[in-house]
Scaffold this motif. Structure first.
Motif, PDB file in Angstrom:
ATOM      1  N   LYS A   1     -12.116  -5.035  -0.715  1.00  0.00           N
ATOM      2  CA  LYS A   1     -10.696  -5.294  -0.496  1.00  0.00           C
ATOM      3  C   LYS A   1      -9.940  -4.018  -0.161  1.00  0.00           C
ATOM      4  O   LYS A   1      -9.014  -4.022   0.661  1.00  0.00           O
ATOM      5  N   GLU A   2     -10.367  -2.908  -0.768  1.00  0.00           N
ATOM      6  CA  GLU A   2      -9.717  -1.621  -0.522  1.00  0.00           C
ATOM      7  C   GLU A   2     -10.179  -0.962   0.785  1.00  0.00           C
ATOM      8  O   GLU A   2      -9.629   0.048   1.207  1.00  0.00           O
ATOM      9  N   GLY A   3     -11.214  -1.524   1.395  1.00  0.00           N
ATOM     10  CA  GLY A   3     -11.716  -0.964   2.635  1.00  0.00           C
ATOM     11  C   GLY A   3     -12.748   0.134   2.438  1.00  0.00           C
ATOM     12  O   GLY A   3     -13.135   0.818   3.396  1.00  0.00           O
ATOM     13  N   ASN A   4     -13.222   0.316   1.183  1.00  0.00           N
ATOM     14  CA  ASN A   4     -14.214   1.352   0.910  1.00  0.00           C
ATOM     15  C   ASN A   4     -15.645   0.871   1.111  1.00  0.00           C
ATOM     16  O   ASN A   4     -16.572   1.673   1.197  1.00  0.00           O
TER      17      ASN A   4
ATOM     18  N   LYS B   1     -18.143  -2.404   3.112  1.00  0.00           N
ATOM     19  CA  LYS B   1     -18.188  -3.513   4.041  1.00  0.00           C
ATOM     20  C   LYS B   1     -18.705  -4.749   3.310  1.00  0.00           C
ATOM     21  O   LYS B   1     -19.518  -4.643   2.390  1.00  0.00           O
ATOM     22  N   GLU B   2     -18.230  -5.904   3.708  1.00  0.00           N
ATOM     23  CA  GLU B   2     -18.686  -7.163   3.122  1.00  0.00           C
ATOM     24  C   GLU B   2     -20.203  -7.262   3.239  1.00  0.00           C
ATOM     25  O   GLU B   2     -20.779  -7.082   4.308  1.00  0.00           O
TER      26      GLU B   2
ATOM     27  N   LYS C   1       0.830  -1.203   0.000  1.00  0.00           N
ATOM     28  CA  LYS C   1       0.000   0.000   0.000  1.00  0.00           C
ATOM     29  C   LYS C   1       0.865   1.254   0.000  1.00  0.00           C
ATOM     30  O   LYS C   1       0.564   2.220  -0.714  1.00  0.00           O
TER      31      LYS C   1
END
Length: 353
Positions: A324-327, A329-330, A177
């Motif tokens: 995956k990028e954290g933008n 939520k699952e 990152k």
């Protein structure tokens, strides 16, 4: 001195626009397209025109549909040009235009911000003839993803197709990152990206379609990588309408999508020379004082689904990427809820692939 918009600046602006867009929408800030006398209860159109933004020197499928007579009696109202998909769909949310298009990943991001929109038809994509390359000068020391650390890449806008592809390329190459954050994306208008690269003001330029072909014709450049190499053949972007527009104007919505779908198939099945001639004619007739020279390099629609049909995977790929990028939520968004093929005349073929 040329001024660039960096990623940090653009993302801050993007967030502000989304927030203001949603507030304006909630307040009914803009007036919809001209209302027809009939409200469509008998199958008539609820509106007489659709406002939209165009692209300099290019012809969109709705514009082609209008010229071919597929859209009548519905008409298009041009209000200006844009080079940014995110800006285009934000303008739909604020009510400045009735339909707009963007990369599906950008649409997902806007939907995550609770924008009241839905994707209704694919309008561009990637295939063997239509793709974007990320070009460097011949003789450039940049040979791999690792060499991009500390370098500048020109893109048309941030938070859209090019940014997603570039980051995926860097991720797959194993960059951390922190290393990826050292690769600077700068916003440069597509029509000047090649010139900016040749002037060595940036290190890499994203070039697609007719602009790519014109640049390759001049020589001296080559692609470091291509989006097609990463993702294969796929529809990459969609037109969106607001949920309110679809609910209040079902007949106009159907007419718009049917006409656009037919235009896509006309372009797909008509000899290339005829398509190019038609595009040149449209550009000449609309009289916007633009250069139509690049149109001769048009090769294909790039749209994967017949008539612009949308598939789950064309949104699921970017949902997973944003998780995956954290933008995201699952489980926050489901692909099937982000689009509809309901109004597409080829919808019975949606699962034929």
């Amino acid at each position: 001195m040329k001024t660039y918009f960096t990623k940090k600046t653009a993302l801050s602006a993007f967030a502000l626009i989304i927030a203001s867009s949603l507030v304006l929408t909630g307040c009914g800030a803009k007036t919809a397209s001209t209302t027809a006398s009939a409200k469509g209860s008998d199958g008539g159109l609820e509106v007489t025109e659709l406002r939209y933004q165009g692209s300099v020197g290019a012809v969109s499928f709705p514009e082609l549909a209008e010229d071919l007579g597929y859209l009548a009696p519905l008409k298009l109202k041009f209000i200006g040009n844009t080079i940014s998909g995110p800006q285009d769909i934000q303008s739909v949310v604020t009510g400045d235009i009735d339909f707009g298009g963007a990369f599906n990943g950008a649409i997902v991001k806007l939907l995550a911000a609770k924008a009241p929109i839905k994707s209704v038809i694919s309008y561009y994509g990637v295939d063997d003839q239509t793709w974007t390359g990320y070009y460097v000068l011949d003789g450039s020391p940049i040979k791999s993803a690792k060499d991009l650390i500390g370098k500048k890449i020109a893109v048309n806008t941030l938070g859209a197709h090019h940014e997603f592809v570039i980051k995926e390329y860097l991720h797959r190459a194993g960059l951390t990152k922190d290393e990826i954050d050292q690769v600077t994306l700068v916003v440069v208008p597509p029509v000047t990206s090649e010139q900016t690269l040749r002037a060595k003001q940036i290190d890499v330029a994203a070039l697609g379609g007719i602009l790519r072909d014109k640049a390759e014709e001049r020589g001296g450049i080559h692609p470091l990588f291509k989006d097609k190499d990463l993702f294969g053949t796929f529809s990459a972007g969609s037109y969106v309408l607001t949920n309110k527009f679809i609910k209040n104007n079902p007949n106009a919505t159907r007419k718009f999508i049917e006409a656009t779908a037919k235009a896509i198939e006309w372009a797909r099945t008509t000899p290339r020379e005829e398509v190019v001639a038609k595009f040149e004619s449209i550009i000449e007739k609309r009289g916007r004082k633009e250069d139509a020279g690049a149109i001769k390099f048009w090769k294909s629609t790039g749209v994967a689904g017949k008539g612009g049909l949308i598939a789950d995977k064309e949104f699921q790929t970017w949902i997973e990427w944003l998780v995956k990028e954290g933008n995201l939520k699952e489980g926050e968004l489901q692909a099937k809820d982000l689009y509809t093929n309901e109004f597409n005349p080829y919808k019975d073929e949606a699962n034929a692939k």
